[in-house]
Design a protein around this motif. Structure first.
Motif, PDB file in Angstrom:
ATOM      1  N   THR A 130       0.790  -1.237   0.000  1.00 26.81           N
ATOM      2  CA  THR A 130       0.000   0.000   0.000  1.00 26.81           C
ATOM      3  C   THR A 130       0.819   1.283   0.000  1.00 26.81           C
TER       4      THR A 130
ATOM      5  N   ASP B  28      -1.829  14.306   2.218  1.00 27.32           N
ATOM      6  CA  ASP B  28      -1.119  13.432   1.288  1.00 27.32           C
ATOM      7  C   ASP B  28      -1.027  11.990   1.798  1.00 27.32           C
TER       8      ASP B  28
ATOM      9  N   LYS C 107      -1.388   8.164   2.400  1.00 26.65           N
ATOM     10  CA  LYS C 107      -1.683   7.073   1.463  1.00 26.65           C
ATOM     11  C   LYS C 107      -2.362   5.870   2.120  1.00 26.65           C
TER      12      LYS C 107
ATOM     13  N   GLN D  47     -15.263   4.903   7.600  1.00 29.49           N
ATOM     14  CA  GLN D  47     -15.960   5.875   6.750  1.00 29.49           C
ATOM     15  C   GLN D  47     -15.119   7.127   6.567  1.00 29.49           C
TER      16      GLN D  47
ATOM     17  N   HIS E 290     -12.116   6.277   4.262  1.00 29.88           N
ATOM     18  CA  HIS E 290     -12.544   6.063   2.878  1.00 29.88           C
ATOM     19  C   HIS E 290     -13.005   7.363   2.221  1.00 29.88           C
ATOM     20  N   ASN E 291     -13.576   8.260   3.003  1.00 26.94           N
ATOM     21  CA  ASN E 291     -13.935   9.578   2.457  1.00 26.94           C
ATOM     22  C   ASN E 291     -12.697  10.325   1.977  1.00 26.94           C
ATOM     23  N   HIS E 292     -11.571   9.991   2.563  1.00 23.13           N
ATOM     24  CA  HIS E 292     -10.297  10.596   2.166  1.00 23.13           C
ATOM     25  C   HIS E 292      -9.685   9.862   0.977  1.00 23.13           C
ATOM     26  N   GLY E 293     -10.280   8.707   0.615  1.00 25.39           N
ATOM     27  CA  GLY E 293      -9.815   7.973  -0.554  1.00 25.39           C
ATOM     28  C   GLY E 293      -8.641   7.056  -0.335  1.00 25.39           C
ATOM     29  N   VAL E 294      -8.397   6.638   0.914  1.00 27.57           N
ATOM     30  CA  VAL E 294      -7.246   5.764   1.186  1.00 27.57           C
ATOM     31  C   VAL E 294      -7.716   4.521   1.934  1.00 27.57           C
ATOM     32  N   PRO E 295      -6.913   3.452   1.937  1.00 23.39           N
ATOM     33  CA  PRO E 295      -7.306   2.211   2.601  1.00 23.39           C
ATOM     34  C   PRO E 295      -7.033   2.236   4.102  1.00 23.39           C
TER      35      PRO E 295
ATOM     36  N   ASP F 148     -10.123  -2.421   4.921  1.00 19.00           N
ATOM     37  CA  ASP F 148      -9.725  -2.964   3.620  1.00 19.00           C
ATOM     38  C   ASP F 148      -8.793  -4.160   3.746  1.00 19.00           C
TER      39      ASP F 148
ATOM     40  N   ARG G 140      -9.702  -1.231  -2.912  1.00 16.02           N
ATOM     41  CA  ARG G 140      -8.751  -0.141  -2.658  1.00 16.02           C
ATOM     42  C   ARG G 140      -7.308  -0.641  -2.606  1.00 16.02           C
TER      43      ARG G 140
END
Length: 437
Positions: A67, A126, A128, A149, A152-157, A184, A209
């Motif tokens: 990741t 930033d 990850k 939640q 995931h709203n931040h777009g990361v695992p 994830d 993800r």
């Protein structure tokens, strides 16, 4: 062959097999191992499961390698196991440590909260990946539904070290599993709470993800190419046992636990989901440390984890009603003998700041020139080693962090109480190893 070894193992040594036809290959399973892993995944609700033969450590290393990479930002709960720090050394990622509160009466850490995770993501956009441990060694769980939640709203695992919660999937009285909460990648140390052999564990993936192919590649980097088939058979057997009998077994055990009263206070922080099979009892009311009570109970009873003001017991598959009766009777006997003692004074262990970026990443500290200096001269220097009182292996100082007054005081206090300092090049703590920067 040594007769004692033969007596202990019998014909087991003759069945110590390797990758023979019909036994499949753990590095690229297509037969019986693939089928067994699929059954485990279906039972606990993951999309894919991998058997691990070098403990949860291998799964955590693989999760990080799959990741994050060199220079990537990763949020890491400050109460993680030292194997996560090893993963950061391998991956080269730059951690920001998410702090945890400490119960002022018990001197024990609470789990990472949703607000702390949200603050870390806001401060470090930033990021990850996020890595947390839940449950803690004492069985306390983070609010993973809310945290997942948020992450995931931040777009990361979200990666969860669920080493001590492998049994959560098998009875509704247990806290929600990390997978059901939305994590994830989840690593479970089956040998800790299920009926399998030491160093066996399972890595789970759910969602898209994180790449399944990337996880497989990472596992092949950190796992042995010659797995022991006794370990793999034990994992398969434990999975079948839990699928067929888990709820019945744990239902019986949970009923037994409810029938007993303990003479010492039990740690049950309000509002925090907790594993009902982790029994943490306060020892300070009778003037004893957890280490002292642990010694009094041995050899008949061996606890899971002593601390400065408490003693934690892990109740599991092998626990019988007779064992619980023995424990209750022995504790009552000790309480009667020591209840007139003055209580221990509070043990001041400061809370860890909410978000803290170390002076150096663990990888930078690992490859940095190093030297040893007296403990008294280490204040404000950067540690070159990760020192963790053991068990459970949660670091007091992580390689790359500075030695503060509170860190040095905590190390000295825990050493005086009898904790073993794993990771210290000098276990006596007369000297500490620092980075030459």
């Amino acid at each position: 062959m040594e007769p004692l070894l033969r007596a202990l193992w019998g014909t087991a040594l003759e069945q110590d097999l390797s990758e023979l036809p019909g036994l499949d290959n753990l590095a690229q399973p297509t037969g019986v191992l693939a089928e067994a892993q699929a059954v485990v995944a279906a039972t606990v609700g993951s999309d894919r499961a991998w058997f691990l033969v070098n403990g949860a450590t291998g799964g955590l290393l693989a999760a990080l390698l799959a990741t994050v990479g060199p220079g990537d930002r990763v949020l890491v709960g400050r109460n993680v196991h030292r194997s996560v720090i090893a993963g950061l050394v391998l991956a080269g990622a730059k951690p920001v440590y998410l702090g945890v509160g400490v119960d002022p009466q018990w001197g024990l850490p609470w789990p990472v909260t949703r607000d702390v995770v949200a603050a870390g993501l806001a401060a470090y956009p930033d990021t990850k990946a996020v890595v947390l441990v839940s449950p803690t060694y004492e069985g306390l769980c983070s609010p993973l539904l809310e945290i997942a939640q948020c992450v995931h709203n931040h777009g990361v695992p979200l990666i969860v070290d669920e080493a001590h919660g492998s049994h959560f999937a098998y009875h509704p009285a247990f806290p929600v599993t990390a997978l059901a909460a939305g994590a994830d990648v989840v690593v479970q140390s089956w040998h800790k709470t299920l009926g399998t052999l030491t160093q066996t564990a399972v890595l789970h993936l759910k969602g898209e993800r994180v790449s399944a192919e990337r996880l497989s590649q990472a596992l092949n980097l950190v796992q042995t190419s010659s797995p022991n088939y006794w370990l793999l058979a034990a994992l398969e057997g434990a999975g079948v046992q839990m699928a067929q009998q888990g709820e019945q077994i744990y239902g019986r055990l949970l009923q037994w636990v409810k029938t007993f009263e303990w003479p010492l206070p039990r740690w049950q922080p309000p509002g925090i989901p907790q594993d009902p099979l982790r029994l943490t009892l306060g020892t300070w009311p009778i003037g004893l440390t957890g280490f002292a009570l642990d010694e009094l109970l041995q050899p008949q009873i061996i606890a899971e984890f002593p601390s400065g003001r408490s003693l934690t017991f892990c109740l599991g598959l092998g626990t019988t009603q007779t064992m619980l009766e023995t424990l209750a009777d022995r504790l009552k006997s000790v309480y009667t003998e020591y209840c007139h003692n003055a209580p221990l004074p509070p043990l001041a262990i400061p809370s860890i700041p909410s978000c803290q970026e170390p002076a150096l990443s663990p990888r930078e500290a690992y490859f940095c020139p190093q030297r040893s200096i007296p403990l008294r001269a280490a204040l404000n220097e950067i540690s070159a080693e990760t020192i963790a009182p053991y068990p459970p292996g949660i670091p007091t100082v992580i390689a790359g962090e500075r030695f503060t007054e509170s860190v040095i005081a905590t190390l000295q206090t825990l050493q005086e109480l009898g904790a073993e300092m794993v990771g210290a090049s000098d276990p006596t703590l007369q000297t500490l190893r620092i980075c030459k920067v």
